[in-house]
Design a protein around this motif. Structure first.
Motif, PDB file in Angstrom:
ATOM      1  N   SER A 173       4.815  -8.778  -5.685  1.00 60.76           N
ATOM      2  CA  SER A 173       3.342  -8.296  -5.320  1.00 60.76           C
ATOM      3  C   SER A 173       2.776  -7.504  -6.217  1.00 60.76           C
ATOM      4  N   LEU A 174       1.513  -7.042  -6.094  1.00 57.66           N
ATOM      5  CA  LEU A 174       1.094  -6.019  -7.188  1.00 57.66           C
ATOM      6  C   LEU A 174       2.019  -4.888  -7.173  1.00 57.66           C
ATOM      7  N   ALA A 175       2.719  -4.537  -6.171  1.00 53.06           N
ATOM      8  CA  ALA A 175       3.729  -3.231  -5.815  1.00 53.06           C
ATOM      9  C   ALA A 175       4.758  -3.429  -6.997  1.00 53.06           C
ATOM     10  N   ASP A 177       0.875  -1.222  -0.122  1.00 58.64           N
ATOM     11  CA  ASP A 177      -0.011   0.017  -0.028  1.00 58.64           C
ATOM     12  C   ASP A 177       0.840   1.251   0.000  1.00 58.64           C
ATOM     13  N   GLU A 178       2.071   1.294   0.909  1.00 57.33           N
ATOM     14  CA  GLU A 178       2.816   2.437   0.805  1.00 57.33           C
ATOM     15  C   GLU A 178       3.403   2.850  -0.503  1.00 57.33           C
ATOM     16  N   TYR A 179       3.897   1.759  -1.194  1.00 60.20           N
ATOM     17  CA  TYR A 179       4.392   1.784  -2.611  1.00 60.20           C
ATOM     18  C   TYR A 179       3.609   2.321  -3.373  1.00 60.20           C
ATOM     19  N   LEU A 180       2.356   1.706  -3.653  1.00 59.92           N
ATOM     20  CA  LEU A 180       1.233   1.912  -4.641  1.00 59.92           C
ATOM     21  C   LEU A 180       0.796   3.511  -4.275  1.00 59.92           C
ATOM     22  N   SER A 181       0.683   4.161  -2.945  1.00 56.81           N
ATOM     23  CA  SER A 181       0.529   5.315  -2.728  1.00 56.81           C
ATOM     24  C   SER A 181       1.592   6.281  -3.225  1.00 56.81           C
ATOM     25  N   TRP A 182       2.723   6.067  -3.063  1.00 60.53           N
ATOM     26  CA  TRP A 182       3.863   6.764  -3.380  1.00 60.53           C
ATOM     27  C   TRP A 182       4.112   6.846  -4.865  1.00 60.53           C
TER      28      TRP A 182
END
Length: 154
Positions: free
Chosen positions: A98-100, A30-35
């Motif tokens: 992962s998705l990231a 989630d952190e990567y996907l937001s960044w």
């Protein structure tokens, strides 16, 4: 696109590594996907637009100083990506793709399609790319990126 990916992962109960149920691993994803929206996507797309699409639309070559500035912006976020997200792990969330990772590599292929080999002098990034390609399947990866990798031929 991130919302749709998360929806699909949940709806079709994909293997856990894509969007981990472990809260710490999921937080990394989630952190990567937001960044990535304003960083990897923003800077990678900007280089692609500046180097490929703008000259194509205007018929004018790109001033070298403009390309230099856009490339430097991308290099800054690539360094952040390596240090903050990859660190010394095989993948962003740990030992499994992962998705990231998938989203990250897709975004990084835009500058590659523009003729900027951002993996060339970054061995950590190049090794990560290799692992992601192998996890997805090299043939599928090439097939999925065929259009963007041939964009420079326009």
């Amino acid at each position: 696109s991130i919302a749709i990916l998360l929806y699909l992962a949940r709806k079709f109960k994909t293997p856990d590594h894509w969007y981990p149920s472990d809260l710490q691993k999921r937080a990394r994803v989630d952190e990567y996907l937001s960044w990535q929206h304003v960083n990897i996507r923003g800077k990678g797309s900007k280089l692609f637009l500046t180097k490929v699409l703008l000259p194509l639309l205007t018929g004018q070559p790109l001033p070298p100083e403009k390309l230099e500035g856009v490339t430097e912006e991308l290099n800054v976020v690539l360094k952040q990506f390596e240090e903050k997200f990859l660190q010394d792990k095989p993948f962003i969330a740990g030992s499994e793709i992962s998705l990231a990772d998938l989203v990250a590599l897709v975004e990084l292929m835009q500058p590659v399609g523009a003729g900027y080999d951002l993996f060339e002098e970054r061995p950590k990034l190049a090794e990560w790319r290799k692992r992601v390609e192998e996890a997805v399947g090299k043939q599928l990866f090439q097939e999925a990126h065929e259009g963007i990798l041939n964009a420079k031929k326009l």
